[in-house]
Design an enzyme around this catalytic site. Structure first.
Site, PDB file in Angstrom:
ATOM      1  N   ASP A 106       0.801  -1.231   0.000  1.00 38.22           N
ATOM      2  CA  ASP A 106       0.000   0.000   0.000  1.00 38.22           C
ATOM      3  C   ASP A 106       0.833   1.280   0.000  1.00 38.22           C
ATOM      4  O   ASP A 106       0.521   2.239   0.718  1.00 38.22           O
ATOM      5  CB  ASP A 106      -0.951  -0.001   1.203  1.00 38.22           C
ATOM      6  CG  ASP A 106      -1.930  -1.162   1.181  1.00 38.22           C
ATOM      7  OD1 ASP A 106      -1.864  -1.988   0.255  1.00 38.22           O
ATOM      8  OD2 ASP A 106      -2.756  -1.254   2.099  1.00 38.22           O
ATOM      9  N   ASP A 145      -4.600  -0.451  -1.775  1.00 38.20           N
ATOM     10  CA  ASP A 145      -5.996  -0.227  -1.452  1.00 38.20           C
ATOM     11  C   ASP A 145      -6.657   0.277  -2.736  1.00 38.20           C
ATOM     12  O   ASP A 145      -6.092   1.134  -3.439  1.00 38.20           O
ATOM     13  CB  ASP A 145      -6.128   0.835  -0.349  1.00 38.20           C
ATOM     14  CG  ASP A 145      -6.360   0.242   1.023  1.00 38.20           C
ATOM     15  OD1 ASP A 145      -6.160  -0.977   1.194  1.00 38.20           O
ATOM     16  OD2 ASP A 145      -6.735   0.997   1.937  1.00 38.20           O
ATOM     17  N   HIS A 156     -10.416   1.122  -3.476  1.00 42.01           N
ATOM     18  CA  HIS A 156     -11.798   1.155  -2.985  1.00 42.01           C
ATOM     19  C   HIS A 156     -12.777   1.701  -4.021  1.00 42.01           C
ATOM     20  O   HIS A 156     -12.490   2.700  -4.696  1.00 42.01           O
ATOM     21  CB  HIS A 156     -11.882   2.003  -1.721  1.00 42.01           C
ATOM     22  CG  HIS A 156     -11.066   1.474  -0.575  1.00 42.01           C
ATOM     23  ND1 HIS A 156     -11.134   0.156  -0.173  1.00 42.01           N
ATOM     24  CD2 HIS A 156     -10.176   2.079   0.253  1.00 42.01           C
ATOM     25  CE1 HIS A 156     -10.322  -0.019   0.860  1.00 42.01           C
ATOM     26  NE2 HIS A 156      -9.725   1.127   1.134  1.00 42.01           N
ATOM     27  N   HIS A 172     -16.298   0.975   5.836  1.00 48.40           N
ATOM     28  CA  HIS A 172     -14.867   1.297   5.894  1.00 48.40           C
ATOM     29  C   HIS A 172     -14.650   2.806   5.724  1.00 48.40           C
ATOM     30  O   HIS A 172     -13.724   3.371   6.295  1.00 48.40           O
ATOM     31  CB  HIS A 172     -14.149   0.518   4.800  1.00 48.40           C
ATOM     32  CG  HIS A 172     -12.662   0.597   4.847  1.00 48.40           C
ATOM     33  ND1 HIS A 172     -11.907   0.121   5.906  1.00 48.40           N
ATOM     34  CD2 HIS A 172     -11.760   1.085   3.939  1.00 48.40           C
ATOM     35  CE1 HIS A 172     -10.620   0.320   5.660  1.00 48.40           C
ATOM     36  NE2 HIS A 172     -10.502   0.904   4.481  1.00 48.40           N
ATOM     37  N   HIS A 216     -10.432   7.344   1.053  1.00 48.91           N
ATOM     38  CA  HIS A 216      -9.043   7.257   0.612  1.00 48.91           C
ATOM     39  C   HIS A 216      -8.913   6.194  -0.465  1.00 48.91           C
ATOM     40  O   HIS A 216      -9.735   5.296  -0.560  1.00 48.91           O
ATOM     41  CB  HIS A 216      -8.109   6.912   1.787  1.00 48.91           C
ATOM     42  CG  HIS A 216      -8.420   5.581   2.414  1.00 48.91           C
ATOM     43  ND1 HIS A 216      -9.428   5.405   3.347  1.00 48.91           N
ATOM     44  CD2 HIS A 216      -7.882   4.343   2.222  1.00 48.91           C
ATOM     45  CE1 HIS A 216      -9.487   4.134   3.703  1.00 48.91           C
ATOM     46  NE2 HIS A 216      -8.563   3.467   3.027  1.00 48.91           N
ATOM     47  N   LYS A 233      -6.978  -4.528  -3.325  1.00 44.15           N
ATOM     48  CA  LYS A 233      -7.866  -5.043  -2.271  1.00 44.15           C
ATOM     49  C   LYS A 233      -8.859  -3.975  -1.840  1.00 44.15           C
ATOM     50  O   LYS A 233      -8.605  -2.786  -1.970  1.00 44.15           O
ATOM     51  CB  LYS A 233      -7.053  -5.515  -1.063  1.00 44.15           C
ATOM     52  CG  LYS A 233      -6.165  -4.465  -0.424  1.00 44.15           C
ATOM     53  CD  LYS A 233      -5.268  -5.094   0.644  1.00 44.15           C
ATOM     54  CE  LYS A 233      -4.261  -4.111   1.200  1.00 44.15           C
ATOM     55  NZ  LYS A 233      -4.846  -3.018   1.971  1.00 44.15           N
ATOM     56  N   CYS A 253      -1.971  -2.581   7.711  1.00 47.95           N
ATOM     57  CA  CYS A 253      -1.928  -3.503   6.575  1.00 47.95           C
ATOM     58  C   CYS A 253      -0.651  -4.344   6.519  1.00 47.95           C
ATOM     59  O   CYS A 253      -0.694  -5.500   6.109  1.00 47.95           O
ATOM     60  CB  CYS A 253      -2.151  -2.735   5.278  1.00 47.95           C
ATOM     61  SG  CYS A 253      -3.815  -1.994   5.221  1.00 47.95           S
TER      62      CYS A 253
END
Length: 197
Positions: A9, A51, A53, A59, A73, A98, A149
């Protein structure tokens, strides 16, 4: 052992100036880029996680608790979700994404990010089977954030049967004061934690 480097990340939103900045994130990016340039041949594979999203449910929150909910984010396809600019020219073997539609902390929840696939595509291979297919037996883990993470990825690496080493100087934490407890937890689980001194 056949070893891979997992860069967790390392994205602009997690570095200074980003939506969910970790102090020291840009310095970690520079150190990792330099380390990979020097030691690339010691790894059978270099892999990044991001990440990524889209609609991760609870979340994201307008009033985050910074434990289970967070400010918006790393929205898929945005500059904040891209790899850190210092890694753009790093020789990597695969990228894993992810958290498209749910919270995800561990890199072992991530699927390979296929070039030119739709942002929401989740057909890529999960990290653990990808590593096994590549003959990887151990992973070195670096990146952000050490207490979230990176921690989750290291614990899952051991649970999946891989040797796992966290290179602490190549990480940064959301809450640095918690690192001694995090390192103790990781070592108790069988993770090797390399620290300075």
């Amino acid at each position: 052992m056949t070893r891979a480097l997992l860069i967790i990340d390392l994205q602009p939103d997690f570095c200074e100036g980003g939506a969910l900045a970790v102090a020291g994130g840009n310095a970690v990016a520079a150190a990792i880029a330099s380390d990979v340039a020097e030691r690339r041949e010691s790894y059978a594979a270099v892999i990044t996680t991001q990440d990524w999203h889209i609609e991760p449910g609870g979340h994201f929150s307008q009033s985050p608790d910074f434990v289970d909910s967070w400010p918006v984010h790393c929205v898929a396809g945005t500059e904040g979700a891209a790899l850190h600019p210092l890694l753009q020219d790093t020789a990597t073997d695969a990228h894993f994404a992810k958290g498209r539609f749910a919270a995800a902390y561990s890199g072992f929840e991530a699927r390979e990010l296929i070039a030119d696939a739709p942002l929401a595509d989740e057909s890529g291979t999960l990290l653990a089977p990808w590593l096994r297919e590549a003959g990887i037996t151990a992973v070195d883990i670096v990146g952000l954030a050490a207490d979230h993470c990176v921690r989750a990825t290291a614990l899952d690496a051991v649970a999946e049967g891989f040797g796992a080493t966290v290179i602490s100087p190549l990480t940064a934490a959301v809450s640095p004061q918690n690192l001694p407890a995090v390192h103790e937890e990781l070592r108790a689980a069988g993770v090797t934690v390399l620290t300075l001194g």
